[in-house]
Design an enzyme around this catalytic site. Structure first.
Site, PDB file in Angstrom:
ATOM      1  N   SER A 148       0.855  -1.184   0.000  1.00 29.85           N
ATOM      2  CA  SER A 148       0.000   0.000   0.000  1.00 29.85           C
ATOM      3  C   SER A 148       0.891   1.235   0.000  1.00 29.85           C
ATOM      4  O   SER A 148       2.057   1.178   0.404  1.00 29.85           O
ATOM      5  CB  SER A 148      -0.884   0.006   1.255  1.00 29.85           C
ATOM      6  N   TYR A 177      -1.768  -1.611  10.875  1.00 32.91           N
ATOM      7  CA  TYR A 177      -1.962  -1.824   9.435  1.00 32.91           C
ATOM      8  C   TYR A 177      -0.833  -1.185   8.635  1.00 32.91           C
ATOM      9  O   TYR A 177      -0.246  -1.827   7.751  1.00 32.91           O
ATOM     10  CB  TYR A 177      -3.309  -1.251   8.993  1.00 32.91           C
TER      11      TYR A 177
END
Length: 267
Positions: A147, A160
């Protein structure tokens, strides 16, 4: 494990988190490029529907494996099932993952440990299992979905963001180790993408997302597939995301963290 009619003389791709979002779109692209598919997800009914659809449209062999990848034994079970079925994996796509939104001292520990197991441990475990045969054969491709979050700390999604940083670092390192082996590793680092991910995390109303136009999953998948085929190591879809990722290295770390915190907060 359920397998449709086996089609010979095609390469096979294994994709985790294939029931929706980027994973589904990648599966669609690989199917259109004449790959046999091994699709893994915990949503069995959706996988069955996808298998029927792709078999009808493309004539591929589609193997579906219903697994909860947050369970530690799942990677070894998948590997064993495919070995028993004599299915050789040429391309591995580690796409499955999820996030949790909130202050770390208030979020659920059990959920975060499951996230670490899925985002980090499962990805590493599957890579270890399938990479050995790829190196032995002198050919293989691995796509790890990280990401744009990998490039900075992420207050309100601390664990995360950290998992995505691990995926980026891990992928870059083994890509270097594998030079000259015929095996390549690509890490895909998309920014915010249209999917059910943000609803599940509970951050749909954050300043980062509310009212913002996001890249669609099909576009992200297309960019990731092209980079994988070219053997690129890092691919960041979208010019703005590329600029932001590079600018982090020139900005004081504490300031970067404050900016991310502000963007992550609810409106």
């Amino acid at each position: 494990m359920n397998t449709t009619k086996q089609v010979q003389h095609k390469q096979t791709v294994l994709i985790t988190g294939a029931a929706g979002g980027i994973g589904y779109e990648l599966a669609s692209i690989f199917a259109a490029h004449n790959y046999n598919l091994v699709l893994v997800d915990r949503i069995g009914l959706k996988l069955k529907e996808i298998a029927i659809k792709f078999q009808a449209e493309f004539g591929n062999s589609v193997t579906t494996i219903v697994k909860d990848l947050s369970i530690p034994s799942s990677p070894q079970e998948i590997f064993a099932e495919l070995q028993a079925a004599n299915i050789h994996v040429d391309v591995l796509v580690n796409n499955a993952g999820f996030g949790i939104y909130g202050l770390f001292n208030e979020t659920d520990l059990t959920s975060e440990l499951e996230m670490l197991q899925l985002n980090v441990v499962c990805l590493t475990h599957l890579t270890k299992l399938f990479l050995k045969d790829m190196v032995k054969e002198g050919y293989g491709k691995i796509l790890n979905v990280s990401s744009a979050a990998a490039f900075q700390p992420g207050p309100l999604m601390a664990v995360y963001f950290a998992t995505k940083a691990y995926i980026l670092s891990f992928s870059e390192a083994i890509a270097n180790e594998l030079e000259g082996t015929g095996v390549t590793v690509t890490v895909l680092c998309p920014g915010s993408t249209e999917s059910a991910f943000h609803e599940r995390t509970g951050m749909a109303d954050s300043k980062l997302l509310k009212g913002k136009r996001m890249m669609d999953a099909a576009t992200v998948a297309k960019i990731g597939y092209a980079a994988l085929m070219k053997g690129q190591t890092i691919v960041i879809p979208g010019l703005i995301n590329q600029i932001l990722a590079k600018s982090v290295s020139f900005t004081p770390r504490k300031l970067v963290t404050k900016i991310v915190r502000n963007m992550q907060e609810d409106n």
